[in-house]
Design a protein around this motif. Structure first.
Motif, short mmCIF file in Angstrom:
data_model
loop_
_atom_site.label_atom_id
_atom_site.label_comp_id
_atom_site.label_asym_id
_atom_site.label_seq_id
_atom_site.Cartn_x
_atom_site.Cartn_y
_atom_site.Cartn_z
N VAL A 178 25.68 -31.14 68.09
CA VAL A 178 25.36 -31.23 66.66
C VAL A 178 24.40 -32.37 66.35
N VAL A 179 24.58 -33.51 67.01
CA VAL A 179 23.83 -34.72 66.66
C VAL A 179 22.49 -34.80 67.38
N LEU A 180 22.41 -34.29 68.61
CA LEU A 180 21.20 -34.48 69.42
C LEU A 180 19.93 -33.96 68.74
N VAL A 184 20.10 -29.06 74.27
CA VAL A 184 21.16 -28.54 73.40
C VAL A 184 21.67 -27.20 73.93
N LEU A 185 20.75 -26.34 74.37
CA LEU A 185 21.16 -25.05 74.94
C LEU A 185 22.01 -25.27 76.19
N ALA A 186 21.59 -26.20 77.06
CA ALA A 186 22.36 -26.47 78.27
C ALA A 186 23.77 -26.96 77.93
N LEU A 187 23.87 -27.84 76.93
CA LEU A 187 25.18 -28.34 76.52
C LEU A 187 26.04 -27.22 75.92
N SER A 188 25.41 -26.32 75.17
CA SER A 188 26.19 -25.22 74.59
C SER A 188 26.70 -24.27 75.67
N LEU A 220 13.89 -29.20 64.53
CA LEU A 220 15.10 -29.84 65.04
C LEU A 220 16.11 -30.14 63.92
N VAL A 221 15.62 -30.53 62.74
CA VAL A 221 16.53 -30.71 61.60
C VAL A 221 17.17 -29.37 61.23
N LEU A 259 23.61 -25.45 63.58
CA LEU A 259 24.70 -25.72 64.51
C LEU A 259 25.91 -26.30 63.79
N ALA A 260 25.65 -27.24 62.87
CA ALA A 260 26.76 -27.88 62.16
C ALA A 260 27.52 -26.87 61.31
N THR A 261 26.83 -25.89 60.73
CA THR A 261 27.51 -24.88 59.91
C THR A 261 28.60 -24.19 60.70
N PHE A 262 28.34 -23.91 61.97
CA PHE A 262 29.31 -23.18 62.79
C PHE A 262 30.32 -24.10 63.48
N ALA A 263 30.12 -25.42 63.38
CA ALA A 263 31.00 -26.35 64.10
C ALA A 263 31.92 -27.15 63.20
#
Length: 520
Positions: free
Chosen positions: A14-16, A52-56, A131-132, A138-142
């Motif tokens: 979310v933050v990256l 971000v994709l790798a982390l997801s 990126l923003v 991402l935050a909406t779903f997390a």
């Protein structure tokens, strides 16, 4: 993988992108500038979205698939104690696929932009906005707090506005204003509903509210809250008749804007219906369900008829506008599935969400490539016999366009089939207490919509891809290497989703049952 590691991974996801957006505005270090500062910042966008994709993917691999209904990788910290607002994050079987889809589409957009940047202002601003936008999606779903959900829901509006207004095509200013005004007005109404729920229930925590299953809210509060929240979500979905901002926004937006708008941002509205409305205010959801189904079905028919009108010869239809109207129809199936209040229908809606993101994202990539090669998205010009059929001028590009079209019309064996079929199955036998005769009419109209969808997409394929090759016209550049890189994952996942639907349904089904019953 232990819980702490999962917490850190989700927080980083979310933050990256937000940190990456700030870094994109700084001067590039001398050793990383490459051929130009613009190339360096575009490469930075690829790097951040790739991370971000790798982390997801790591998050998905570490997800406990035996407990998809439980929130995992949770973080719960106090943020505004006076209001009881908390920094509460977590993913379950509904939000995880949407999180991965968002990371994937944003990365593919960054790759596409690196090799084919849109004409407009500085690349720094473009990457920072992208990126923003990713952070908000991402935050909406997390997030698992009502006010955090609203902030994330609104965070995407400004970046998308500037993507349309600064890098869009003709009439981009009017389209951008229409987009921002519609969505902001809907969001103001939604905020009132969220505040009503939070203050009446005594908490903004979405997990606690879903577990209570409306027991702390009176019938009048539920009816008022669902109406207010539903209006805001319906604008973003978009539900007929609150859809009129969408065709203009898609037609004017750059390729990456159209991909993310259709592939992710529309899903934020339908996700809100499933995550908030169904479990938090079940009595209100049941009252409005037939109306939601009716609006969804009207959207299916309306979107299909609009596409047929645009596709006919001599209409001067725009291919991007046609795909935008097709989204109104496809999201109508999602709304119909949600409105059944039945596990089969809701699972179908969630599957259709993911399938639409993959297929329509691919369609907008392909239309962007067509416009780059031919200079137009006008169907009459693309289908001009003097220009020659796309199969003859760029066979691989024509083949991919035909593939995406038949996937969008719901061909069995591809991802577009399952969601719409399950939504209609759910409408055939809706939840107890809903009028079955009314839903049988909705099912029949939705079935007619599938025929109309097949009709206009096959007309598009016949007009654009098929026909004689004009000897005097040169061949178009066929699919390039970076385009293969950006489009292949979408093609593969569309096929995998069609052949192995249990991979997604196995995640969503336990969560749906829990949301519809409050965990009982």
């Amino acid at each position: 993988m232990n819980g702490t590691a999962m917490q850190l991974i989700l927080a980083a996801i979310v933050v990256l992108p937000l940190l990456g957006a700030a870094a994109a505005l700084l001067p590039a270090p001398p050793g990383l500038r490459g051929r130009s500062p613009e190339q360096a910042v575009l490469r930075h966008g690829v790097t951040v979205t790739g991370a971000v994709l790798a982390l997801s993917i790591v998050l998905a691999a570490g997800f406990d698939h035996d407990r998809p209904a439980a929130f995992q990788a949770t973080t719960d910290l106090s943020w505004i104690p006076a209001l009881g607002v908390r920094l509460h994050l977590g993913v379950d079987g509904i939000s995880l696929p949407l999180l991965v889809l968002t990371a994937l589409l944003t990365f593919l957009c960054a790759v596409y932009t690196y090799f084919n940047p849109p004409q407009g202002p500085s690349a720094k601003a473009l990457v920072a906005l992208l990126l923003v936008l990713e952070t908000g999606m991402l935050a909406t779903f997390a997030v698992l707090d009502l006010l955090l959900f609203f902030l994330a829901f609104e965070m995407v509006l400004i970046p998308m506005y500037f993507l349309i207004a600064r890098w869009g095509g003709a009439e981009r200013q009017a389209a951008a204003w229409k987009f921002i005004l519609y969505t902001l007005l809907g969001s103001v109404v939604m905020l009132l509903g969220l505040l009503l729920v939070g203050f009446e229930a005594g908490t903004f925590d979405m997990v606690a509210l879903a577990t209570d299953n409306g027991s702390g809210l009176s019938r009048s509060v539920q009816l008022t809250a669902v109406l207010a929240i539903g209006i805001g979500l319906a604008v973003k979905t978009p539900m007929w008749p609150l859809h009129s901002w969408l065709p203009a926004a898609h037609t004017a937006a750059p390729t990456i804007g159209s991909v993310l708008l259709a592939g992710v941002m529309l899903k934020m509205g339908t996700y809100g219906f499933v995550r908030l409305v169904l479990p938090v205010a079940p009595e209100g959801a049941r009252f409005y369900a037939p109306y939601l189904a009716a609006f969804g079905v009207v959207g299916i028919i309306y979107g299909s008829l609009a596409c047929l009108a645009l596709a006919r010869e001599g209409a001067g239809g725009d291919l991007k506008r046609l795909i935008a109207y097709s989204s109104v129809g496809h999201m109508g199936f999602v709304l119909l599935g949600i409105a059944t209040l039945d596990p089969t229908g809701v699972n179908g809606a969630l599957f259709a969400n993911i399938a639409h993101g993959l297929i329509t994202g691919l369609l907008f990539f392909l239309v962007g490539a067509l416009k780059e090669r031919t200079g137009t998205t006008d169907l009459d010009q693309l289908a001009d016999p003097a220009g020659g059929a796309l199969y003859g001028r760029a066979p691989r590009l024509g083949g991919l366009l035909a593939f995406a079209a038949v996937a969008s019309l719901g061909l069995p064996g591809l991802a577009g089939f399952w969601g719409e079929m399950l939504a209609m199955f759910g409408a055939f036998r809706p939840a107890e207490g809903l009028s079955r005769p009314a839903y049988l009419v909705f099912t029949a109209l939705a079935g007619l919509g599938t025929l109309l969808t097949a009709a206009y997409l096959l007309v598009v394929v016949r007009r654009v891809c098929m026909g004689p090759r004009a000897a005097e016209r040169p061949r178009l550049p066929d699919v390039r290497g970076y385009e293969y890189a950006a489009w292949t994952p979408l093609v593969v996942l569309t096929v995998v989703g069609g052949l192995w639907p249990a991979a997604l349904l196995g995640l969503t089904n336990p969560v749906v049952h829990q949301l519809l019953t409050g965990g009982r």
